[in-house]
Design an enzyme around this catalytic site. Sequence first.
Site, PDB file in Angstrom:
ATOM      1  N   GLU A 164      29.051 -13.402   0.548  1.00  0.00           N
ATOM      2  CA  GLU A 164      28.826 -13.214  -0.888  1.00  0.00           C
ATOM      3  C   GLU A 164      27.839 -14.216  -1.465  1.00  0.00           C
ATOM      4  OE1 GLU A 164      32.591 -13.396  -2.904  1.00  0.00           O
ATOM      5  OE2 GLU A 164      33.299 -11.534  -2.032  1.00  0.00           O
ATOM      6  N   GLU A 360      36.086  -7.579   3.327  1.00  0.00           N
ATOM      7  CA  GLU A 360      37.169  -8.095   2.482  1.00  0.00           C
ATOM      8  C   GLU A 360      37.576  -7.008   1.511  1.00  0.00           C
ATOM      9  OE1 GLU A 360      36.552 -11.713   0.135  1.00  0.00           O
ATOM     10  OE2 GLU A 360      35.615 -12.674   1.864  1.00  0.00           O
TER      11      GLU A 360
HETATM   12  C1  FCB Z   1      36.054 -13.412  -2.505  1.00  0.00           C
HETATM   13  C2  FCB Z   1      35.722 -14.578  -1.594  1.00  0.00           C
HETATM   14  C3  FCB Z   1      36.898 -15.210  -0.952  1.00  0.00           C
HETATM   15  C4  FCB Z   1      38.170 -15.149  -1.745  1.00  0.00           C
HETATM   16  C5  FCB Z   1      38.358 -13.786  -2.369  1.00  0.00           C
HETATM   17  C6  FCB Z   1      39.600 -13.637  -3.169  1.00  0.00           C
HETATM   18  O1  FCB Z   1      35.128 -13.298  -3.515  1.00  0.00           O
HETATM   19  O2  FCB Z   1      34.872 -14.183  -0.552  1.00  0.00           O
HETATM   20  O3  FCB Z   1      36.514 -16.509  -0.619  1.00  0.00           O
HETATM   21  O4  FCB Z   1      38.238 -16.180  -2.683  1.00  0.00           O
HETATM   22  O5  FCB Z   1      37.266 -13.502  -3.168  1.00  0.00           O
END
Ligand code: FCB
Length: 458
Positions: A164, A360
């Site tokens: 990110e 994620e």
């Molecule tokens: C994302 C991040 C990770 C974590 C999640 C909840 O944006 O990649 O580090 O904090 O959120």
Amino acid sequence: MKKFPDGFLWGAAASAPQTEGAALIDGKAPTTWDKWFEMNPEKFYKGVGPKDTSNVYQQYAEDVQLMEDMSLNSYRTSISWARLLPDGKTLNQQAVDFYRNYFVSLIEKGVEPIINLFHFDMPWWLMEKGGWESRESVEDFGYYAKVAFEQFGDLVHRWTTFNEPIVHVECGYLFEFHYPAVVDFKRAVQVGYHTLMAHTQAVEEFRRGKHTGEIGIILNLTPVYSKSDAPEDIKAKDMADALNVKSFLDPVVLGHFPTELVQLLKENNLLPATETGDKEKLAQTTIDFLGVNYYQPKRVQAVNQPAVPAKMPSDLYAEYDWPEKKINPYRGWEIYPEALYDIAMRIKNDYKNIPWYVSENGMGVAEEERFVDEDGVIQDDYRIEFVQDHLAELHKAVEQGSHCFGYHMWTFVDCWSWLNGYRNRYGFYRVDIENDFKRTPKKSSFWMKTVIENNAID
Ligand code: FCB
């Protein structure tokens, strides 16, 4: 049963700074998080800082065993740059030993390590010379990447450069959530640009070294939906999309910046400093695969009084509350699984149908302890429903030809979340930070194990 393709990756994601702990031992140098915590501990939820994260440095063997119990076949974490190269040049053998042992133990249990190089954890020595604002960061990152590939390339076959990247740009230079917490749109754009060039440098090192495997990047693709079809709302949506989505996605997959982004930056005096050869380098370093983090969409409308030139993204588009929004009542974020389908189809149609995976997805819950039953198991039915709904959308897109090869949840064992510490829990396993970091499975871990073993959802 909705089956996923054979060989589908099932796993979870985490990062070094959020899980390892051991922040200042065995040769690891401080990062901006360690320093910021030292300077302003009151900024961190309940005063829990990066040195207290889930103790994976000592307890990884236990976690790897739990991954095998849950039948995971892959796991993503990151290497800590400040642990591997404490001064940017000298190799820390203790770090090499730790990561090698960790990765070997994963592999022995049938869990493929997918390794990321940078997850918001800027070494302090680099911050002192400007961090990503300094062009030197590009070379420095390239060197770090080269060392990582050489030390672990025999064990790791899927690498990602950044997690990110837009987040450290926004949080560090616009929204004050990450160090150095400045508010300056132009500096933010420069930081983003150097990050991207650092990414290309790493891809170049990977290919020059003829390492086996593949290299990619992890982007949070936050789909943008406009409030209405009115031209000004559509324009606001397009600007938000150019800044938040296409800014990284286009260069890494297509090899060039979107023209509308360049135009937008130009109109607002925000163009970054570049160097000769950058353009060619971007074109030559397109990625092998993409990781997509998805939590919630962005909903936007036109701003009432546009400021020109823009001082903040909020001068270009405004966020608005969609009345039909379904909310995670324990965290406040919108839940909109349909966006995962939209992302998948966009990658298929506009981004060369590049192989990608969900790197994620997950549901944070504040004070999750309230859902513990008498046997000590967190009854997280809300998380089961969340995953089921997202997987259904993903499955639909896969059936329609989107080349998705896996799904990772954030996260495996509850981990530390930046300024929020352990406030919001995301894991399949609960961690008790007051009791030797004891891990206990949540109900969702048993449910997920069945999904993984069936390679399918109901
Ligand atoms: C994302 C991040 C990770 C974590 C999640 C909840 O944006 O990649 O580090 O904090 O959120």
